[in-house]
Write an enzyme that holds these catalytic residues in place. Structure first.
Site, PDB file in Angstrom:
ATOM      1  N   GLY A  55       5.509  -4.859  -6.161  1.00 58.92           N
ATOM      2  CA  GLY A  55       6.306  -5.976  -7.404  1.00 58.92           C
ATOM      3  C   GLY A  55       6.967  -7.124  -6.192  1.00 58.92           C
ATOM      4  O   GLY A  55       7.574  -7.383  -6.802  1.00 58.92           O
ATOM      5  N   LYS A  56       6.986  -6.438  -5.057  1.00 59.04           N
ATOM      6  CA  LYS A  56       7.490  -7.770  -3.852  1.00 59.04           C
ATOM      7  C   LYS A  56       6.876  -9.498  -4.326  1.00 59.04           C
ATOM      8  O   LYS A  56       7.906 -10.412  -4.379  1.00 59.04           O
ATOM      9  CB  LYS A  56       7.399  -7.441  -2.472  1.00 59.04           C
ATOM     10  CG  LYS A  56       7.665  -6.144  -1.455  1.00 59.04           C
ATOM     11  CD  LYS A  56       7.145  -6.092  -0.400  1.00 59.04           C
ATOM     12  CE  LYS A  56       5.631  -6.571   0.108  1.00 59.04           C
ATOM     13  NZ  LYS A  56       4.914  -4.819  -0.698  1.00 59.04           N
ATOM     14  N   THR A  57       6.304  -9.356  -4.361  1.00 51.65           N
ATOM     15  CA  THR A  57       5.166 -11.153  -4.955  1.00 51.65           C
ATOM     16  C   THR A  57       6.083 -11.189  -5.780  1.00 51.65           C
ATOM     17  O   THR A  57       6.433 -12.177  -6.667  1.00 51.65           O
ATOM     18  CB  THR A  57       4.024 -11.010  -5.091  1.00 51.65           C
ATOM     19  OG1 THR A  57       4.167 -10.637  -3.136  1.00 51.65           O
ATOM     20  CG2 THR A  57       3.453 -12.741  -4.687  1.00 51.65           C
ATOM     21  N   SER A  66       9.908  10.869  14.334  1.00 51.04           N
ATOM     22  CA  SER A  66       9.930  11.973  13.049  1.00 51.04           C
ATOM     23  C   SER A  66       9.446  13.553  13.425  1.00 51.04           C
ATOM     24  O   SER A  66      10.065  13.941  12.126  1.00 51.04           O
ATOM     25  CB  SER A  66      10.029  11.099  12.649  1.00 51.04           C
ATOM     26  OG  SER A  66       8.585  11.307  11.560  1.00 51.04           O
ATOM     27  N   GLY A 117       8.405  -3.682   1.864  1.00 51.78           N
ATOM     28  CA  GLY A 117       8.192  -2.391   1.439  1.00 51.78           C
ATOM     29  C   GLY A 117       7.095  -2.322   1.723  1.00 51.78           C
ATOM     30  O   GLY A 117       5.701  -2.777   1.552  1.00 51.78           O
ATOM     31  N   PRO A 118       6.804  -1.470   1.001  1.00 50.56           N
ATOM     32  CA  PRO A 118       5.168  -0.367   0.996  1.00 50.56           C
ATOM     33  C   PRO A 118       3.818  -1.449  -0.646  1.00 50.56           C
ATOM     34  O   PRO A 118       4.843  -2.043  -1.378  1.00 50.56           O
ATOM     35  CB  PRO A 118       5.041   0.970   0.110  1.00 50.56           C
ATOM     36  CG  PRO A 118       6.524   0.457  -0.319  1.00 50.56           C
ATOM     37  CD  PRO A 118       6.993   0.350   0.094  1.00 50.56           C
ATOM     38  N   PRO A 119       2.661  -1.828  -0.263  1.00 46.91           N
ATOM     39  CA  PRO A 119       1.932  -1.997  -1.317  1.00 46.91           C
ATOM     40  C   PRO A 119       2.049  -2.064  -2.497  1.00 46.91           C
ATOM     41  O   PRO A 119       2.779  -0.607  -3.067  1.00 46.91           O
ATOM     42  CB  PRO A 119       0.684  -1.930  -0.572  1.00 46.91           C
ATOM     43  CG  PRO A 119       0.444  -1.849   0.600  1.00 46.91           C
ATOM     44  CD  PRO A 119       1.729  -0.871   0.689  1.00 46.91           C
ATOM     45  N   GLY A 120       1.730  -2.613  -3.427  1.00 47.10           N
ATOM     46  CA  GLY A 120       2.147  -2.698  -5.014  1.00 47.10           C
ATOM     47  C   GLY A 120       3.295  -2.371  -5.658  1.00 47.10           C
ATOM     48  O   GLY A 120       3.805  -1.214  -6.848  1.00 47.10           O
ATOM     49  N   LYS A 170      10.845   9.076   2.819  1.00 48.85           N
ATOM     50  CA  LYS A 170       9.859  10.296   2.713  1.00 48.85           C
ATOM     51  C   LYS A 170      10.430  11.387   1.766  1.00 48.85           C
ATOM     52  O   LYS A 170      10.022  12.485   1.526  1.00 48.85           O
ATOM     53  CB  LYS A 170      10.452  10.565   4.766  1.00 48.85           C
ATOM     54  CG  LYS A 170      10.068  10.010   5.482  1.00 48.85           C
ATOM     55  CD  LYS A 170      10.876  10.478   6.660  1.00 48.85           C
ATOM     56  CE  LYS A 170      10.155   9.468   7.780  1.00 48.85           C
ATOM     57  NZ  LYS A 170      11.118   9.962   8.576  1.00 48.85           N
TER      58      LYS A 170
END
Length: 800
Positions: free
Chosen positions: A389-391, A707, A384-387, A750
């Site tokens: 909350g993955k970590t 795309s 997923g994109p940064p920020g 998107k």
């Protein structure tokens, strides 16, 4: 002859290296050497330097260190003089000999203890005229002495032969000298260098060596050297005779007893048997340890080896550290998992808002673990994109499951040994990061976060991502081999969770071992909830505002999100809220009171004018301008595609820093338009009379991806027909030459980007309808979707 002078101990080696010149004929090469009249001086305590001879010198005095450093930075030449009395710490002019040798500093080595070691080679003899400077070191006016004579004498060969013979006999009578020394002497051909080399290594008083250096005539110097060698030979023969007379036969038992007693005495001198206590403590720990038989046997072998070693030997610490690792690893130690599914769900919901897909996956894992009692842990990978909350989600999972949490950062890792460990033969060897963290966390079943797995480096030191193949394979990691540990370790109970921004950057073989879970960006509604539940309380505490009551309404939060951030995650939102909290802290510190509710006007005063606006889409009302949707590593984004016709020869020009895929999409769209011009209502003559320019703004930003096909074709059709594109309409999809619309990825990112940008209608391929249904309907409220199969349907919807 003096062994300590004759040989130099080589760094990191136990052998001895003879002091030989870089080139014994270097004196002939030094005829053109320019030696200045003024040189810094280096006093030597215990030796005399002869021309051509190479010597290692440990420089300890401050004055000498400064003189050496200055000389090394300039012409590398320094005057070397012997001290008359070696006990004088700060010699004066009267304490130095008058004749010395000009030396070249071949190498300067900074030692770990702060000292300096130099390797110098004598060049030419000189006499000291006067001292011109005494501070910060001696600098003197010198005069070079004439070159040695006597080499033309026919009897000189006899002198050199006698010198070699006498020196060889001394070497043979000295048991501490290696036989290689005789070979070195035999190979020296330069008579001058032979005299200087042997003279430098004489076991004679410093005054005798100095006297030898001061003799101008080489023949007389050779005669003096032979006299000294004969005296030393007589001493060596006498010593050898006495040793042979007093030697007695000692049988094996007596010899062993003597050696044991000697070792005991040495240990007592060094402070007792402290290593014995360490070994006893290790054995006690090992008796209480529950570990596999292989580890037990390895420890037994290692401890026996350690008992036979002395603590001062280099290998002692290597063996000790390896045994210490074996003892500290939690071989069969596990934390007890919490199987309370309702409690686990509450913990996950409390720590993170949304993310239902991941939460369900964790609950499923716990359910299977509860029923089966044991299972191989899956290798989850959050993409997923940064920020987003993955970590931090990994930490919540550890809390919910009741396991310990450890994080391993892989960003920029480029050495394979960081994963697999170093072999013990290397200096500074240590286990790999996996084993290190298992050792630190003291359990064999933690939740281990492998952060930024898509940013692993790859260079000549190895490929760490390949080393991770064994770690992240549930079928193999029950026998993970660490090079330092030198045995297998079971990682199958570890719950590995990898995080990444871009799945394309993960090695295909590694990606195949991961269970990919996509984390899409947050909708505005989700960000509002996250701000209220997590970000605002966190920032209040960070800025000392916990006890102050003031509110930020949902409407104000929405404006902050829409006007001051443009991201998929909440990192920038967190920074903006921190700015608001800092302002509130300042207000309270100055006025001792705060407004109960922050208004939109207050936010604009704190954060400034809005950074982002949707007004830009109202200006896109001319033919040839369309709005496309793109996926980036930070989430979804929108982009304009502009087409303009001008007089020309039917060429097409593409600008805007486009990648190959987007260029192909534009070419395909243009060819389709030419082939179906009559059907669309375009005069075919325009293709011969007009030049087409397609541009994607913000040319500094690279753009690529499959795309933009339908967006390109709509822009071209709008320009050729003169019909405007419907306002607040965006589209994404790829096309074929047959006019079919193909599905694309990243739909949720998107769609949320289109919602953030204030767009109202979106055109998608009919096969992407299933992706839209996965999005919470409340997040896309107000958006109208058009699902199409052909390009004609796109043009019918898009063109006014």
């Amino acid at each position: 002859m003096n062994k300590d002078n004759f040989f130099l101990r080589a760094e990191d080696d136990t052998d001895f290296l003879p002091i030989i010149p870089i080139n014994e004929n270097e004196n002939e090469q030094d005829k053109n050497l320019i030696i200045p009249d003024f040189l810094p001086l280096l006093p030597l305590r215990n030796t005399v330097l002869f021309p051509g001879v190479v010597l290692p010198i440990t420089v300890g005095r401050d004055k000498s260190i400064k003189a050496v450093n200055d000389a090394y930075k300039t012409n590398k030449l320094i005057g070397v003089l012997a001290q008359k009395d070696a006990n004088i710490e700060e010699p004066e002019l009267k304490d130095l000999c008058d004749i010395g040798t000009v030396a070249k500093i071949v190498k300067l080595i900074k030692m770990p203890d702060g000292g300096t070691t130099i390797i110098i080679q004598g060049k030419k003899r000189f006499t000291l005229l006067s001292i011109i400077e005494e501070d910060p070191y001696f600098k003197a006016n010198i005069s070079l002495l004439p070159e040695d004579g006597g080499l033309e004498d026919e009897d000189f060969d006899a002198y050199t032969g006698s010198i070699k013979e006498l020196a060889t006999q001394i070497i043979q009578l000295s048991p501490n000298m290696p036989t290689e020394a005789a070979i070195i002497l035999k190979n020296i051909e330069n008579p001058s260098f032979l005299i200087h080399f042997v003279g430098s290594n004489l076991n004679s008083d410093l005054s005798e060596k100095q006297a030898l250096l001061e003799i101008d005539d080489l023949k007389l110097r050779a005669e003096k050297l032979i006299e000294l060698l004969q005296r030393e030979l007589q001493f060596a023969e006498l010593k050898n005779k006495v040793t042979n007379k007093t030697r007695t036969e000692i049988d094996k038992q007596q010899r062993e007893y003597f050696l044991h007693q000697q070792m005991k005495s040495i240990k007592e001198e060094l402070g007792g048997e402290s290593n014995d206590r360490e070994i006893i403590e290790m054995k006690k720990k090992a008796e209480l340890k529950k570990w596999p038989d292989t580890a037990k046997q390895m420890f037994k072998t290692g401890i026996e080896k350690l008992e036979r070693m002395h603590p001062s030997t280099p290998d002692y610490s290597v063996v000790y550290n390896h045994l210490d690792l074996l003892l500290e690893l939690p071989w069969h130690e596990y934390t007890k998992d919490s199987y309370n599914l309702e409690n686990a769900r509450k913990v996950l919901d409390k720590d993170h808002y949304g993310m239902m897909k991941i939460k369900e996956r964790i609950i499923e894992y716990l359910a299977v673990l509860k029923l089966k009692g044991d299972m191989k842990s899956p290798i989850l990978c959050f993409i997923g994109p940064p920020g987003i909350g993955k970590t931090s989600l990994g930490k919540s999972i550890a809390h919910a499951v009741g396991r310990k949490y450890v994080r391993v950062s892989l960003g920029g890792l480029h050495d394979e040994s960081e994963v697999r460990g170093h072999r013990k033969t290397y200096i500074g060897a240590m286990p790999g990061r996996i084993i290190q963290n298992i050792r630190k966390i003291k359990t064999s079943n933690p939740v281990m976060i492998l952060d930024e797995i898509d940013k692993i480096g790859n260079d000549f030191r190895g490929d760490p991502s390949s080393a991770l193949l064994e770690v992240l394979d549930p079928e193999q990691n029950n026998s993970f081999y660490d090079n330092y540990l030198e045995m297998e370790y079971d990682l199958s109970k570890v719950l590995f969770i990898a995080t990444a921004n871009n799945i394309q950057n993960i090695q295909p073989a590694l990606r195949d071992r991961l269970e990919i879970i996509d984390l899409s960006g947050y909708a505005v509604e989700e960000k509002v909830e996250i701000a209220k539940r997590h970000l605002i309380p966190k920032q209040k505490e960070a800025h000392g505002l916990n006890n102050l009551n003031f509110k930020i309404s949902d409407k104000v939060l929405e404006k902050v999100i829409e006007n001051y951030t443009r991201e998929s995650g909440v990192r920038e939102l967190d920074r903006q809220l921190a700015s608001i909290m800092r302002n509130q802290a300042k207000e309270f510190a100055v006025r001792n009171k705060l407004k109960p509710t922050l208004t939109l006007h207050d936010i604009e005063k704190i954060l400034g004018t809005a950074r982002y606006s949707n007004e830009i889409y109202k200006t896109a009302n001319m033919p040839g301008v369309t709005v496309g949707l793109a996926w980036t590593y930070v989430g979804g984004d929108i982009l304009f595609i502009e087409t303009v016709l001008s007089d020309g020869k039917g060429e097409i020009k593409l600008t805007g820093n486009l990648g190959n895929v987007m260029k192909e999409s534009a070419t395909t769209a243009f060819t389709y338009l030419q082939a179906n011009a009559r059907k669309i209502g375009i005069d075919t003559e325009l293709f011969n009379k007009k030049m087409v320019h397609v541009h994607v703004p913000e040319g500094a930003v690279p753009k690529d991806g499959p795309s933009a096909g339908i967006t390109m074709l709509t822009s071209l059709s709008s320009a050729f027909t003169g019909r405007k594109v419907k306002p607040y309409l965006a589209m994404t999809g790829e096309i074929t030459l047959r006019g079919q619309v193909l599905p694309v990825g990243g739909i949720k990112e998107k769609v949320l980007a289109a919602k953030r940008a204030g767009l109202r209608e979106i055109v998608l391929c009919w096969q992407n309808e299933k992706d839209v249904k996965e999005i919470d309907s409340s997040f896309i409220k107000g958006l109208q979707f058009h699902y199409v199969k052909t390009m004609q349907q796109v043009l019918d919807i898009a063109l006014q």
